[in-house]
Scaffold this motif. Structure first.
Motif, PDB file in Angstrom:
ATOM      1  N   ASP A 100      -2.030  -7.149  -9.824  1.00 22.30           N
ATOM      2  CA  ASP A 100      -3.229  -6.318  -9.801  1.00 22.30           C
ATOM      3  C   ASP A 100      -2.883  -5.002  -9.110  1.00 22.30           C
ATOM      4  OD1 ASP A 100      -5.884  -5.644 -10.252  1.00 22.30           O
ATOM      5  OD2 ASP A 100      -6.587  -6.544  -8.383  1.00 22.30           O
ATOM      6  N   SER A 101      -3.582  -3.950  -9.487  1.00 27.24           N
ATOM      7  CA  SER A 101      -3.346  -2.649  -8.871  1.00 27.24           C
ATOM      8  C   SER A 101      -4.630  -1.841  -8.865  1.00 27.24           C
ATOM      9  CB  SER A 101      -2.246  -1.892  -9.633  1.00 27.24           C
ATOM     10  OG  SER A 101      -2.631  -1.697 -10.973  1.00 27.24           O
ATOM     11  N   SER A 102      -4.697  -0.901  -7.940  1.00 30.82           N
ATOM     12  CA  SER A 102      -5.848  -0.001  -7.899  1.00 30.82           C
ATOM     13  C   SER A 102      -5.396   1.315  -7.272  1.00 30.82           C
ATOM     14  CB  SER A 102      -7.006  -0.607  -7.095  1.00 30.82           C
ATOM     15  OG  SER A 102      -6.654  -0.720  -5.732  1.00 30.82           O
ATOM     16  N   HIS A 139       0.838  -1.203   0.000  1.00 33.14           N
ATOM     17  CA  HIS A 139       0.000   0.000   0.000  1.00 33.14           C
ATOM     18  C   HIS A 139       0.871   1.251   0.000  1.00 33.14           C
ATOM     19  CE1 HIS A 139      -3.804  -2.078   1.166  1.00 33.14           C
ATOM     20  NE2 HIS A 139      -2.939  -2.955   1.644  1.00 33.14           N
ATOM     21  N   ILE A 178      -2.844   3.844  -3.280  1.00 37.01           N
ATOM     22  CA  ILE A 178      -2.458   2.915  -4.341  1.00 37.01           C
ATOM     23  C   ILE A 178      -2.206   1.561  -3.704  1.00 37.01           C
ATOM     24  CG2 ILE A 178      -0.767   2.366  -6.124  1.00 37.01           C
ATOM     25  CD1 ILE A 178      -0.114   5.385  -6.235  1.00 37.01           C
ATOM     26  N   THR A 179      -2.782   0.510  -4.279  1.00 39.66           N
ATOM     27  CA  THR A 179      -2.499  -0.844  -3.802  1.00 39.66           C
ATOM     28  C   THR A 179      -1.915  -1.650  -4.950  1.00 39.66           C
ATOM     29  OG1 THR A 179      -4.729  -1.640  -4.299  1.00 39.66           O
ATOM     30  CG2 THR A 179      -4.352  -0.819  -2.080  1.00 39.66           C
ATOM     31  N   GLU A 188      -7.235   5.205  -5.688  1.00 44.11           N
ATOM     32  CA  GLU A 188      -8.366   6.100  -5.437  1.00 44.11           C
ATOM     33  C   GLU A 188      -7.879   7.231  -4.546  1.00 44.11           C
ATOM     34  OE1 GLU A 188     -11.579   4.427  -3.133  1.00 44.11           O
ATOM     35  OE2 GLU A 188     -10.208   3.307  -1.862  1.00 44.11           O
TER      36      GLU A 188
END
Length: 142
Positions: free
Chosen positions: A113-115, A50, A125-126, A117
């Motif tokens: 994988d990433s995300s 994270h 960011i993860t 917000e």
């Protein structure tokens, strides 16, 4: 670039190794270029890396995130506001930074994988590291 190390979540010494590495890599709290801006927290929870980055005043359209096989790059590019160049404004205190940023982190894992917000001025960011699952195969003797 900062370096991040990731071990498989089930590795017996993962917590100790990640703690030691992150402590070493981030001991000065500096990103690329020696800047402490933007303020960033980096941590691992349940095998997911994270990044929490303070981006107050930036919209999602002013931030670019790039991830590839070995790095994460975050760019904040905000046009100067009118009050920043207005000679009629006299600040008594100005702590809110309006400077742009470009920081990179070297990753020592592939991203599966990433995300991202923005929540309350924090860019979250993860990055989920890719794990290589190996099947046990039997070799038949002929």
């Amino acid at each position: 670039r900062q370096q991040l190390l990731f071990l498989h979540p089930h590795h017996p010494i993962m917590d100790e190794m990640i703690q030691e590495f992150l402590t070493s890599a981030f001991k000065n709290g500096k990103a690329t270029g020696g800047s402490k801006f933007p303020l960033t927290d980096v941590y691992v929870k349940n095998g997911i890396v994270h990044f929490d980055i303070a981006v107050a005043g930036f919209s999602k359209d002013q931030i670019t995130i790039e991830v590839n096989d070995d790095s994460l790059r975050i760019i904040g590019d905000k046009p100067k506001t009118a009050d920043a160049v207005d000679p009629n404004i006299q600040y008594y205190k100005k702590d809110i930074s309006e400077r742009n940023f470009d920081v990179s982190y070297e990753l020592r894992f592939r991203v599966a994988d990433s995300s991202a917000e923005i929540v309350d001025g924090i860019l979250k960011i993860t990055l989920t590291p890719a794990t290589v699952e190996k099947d046990t195969k039997r070799i038949e003797i002929k």
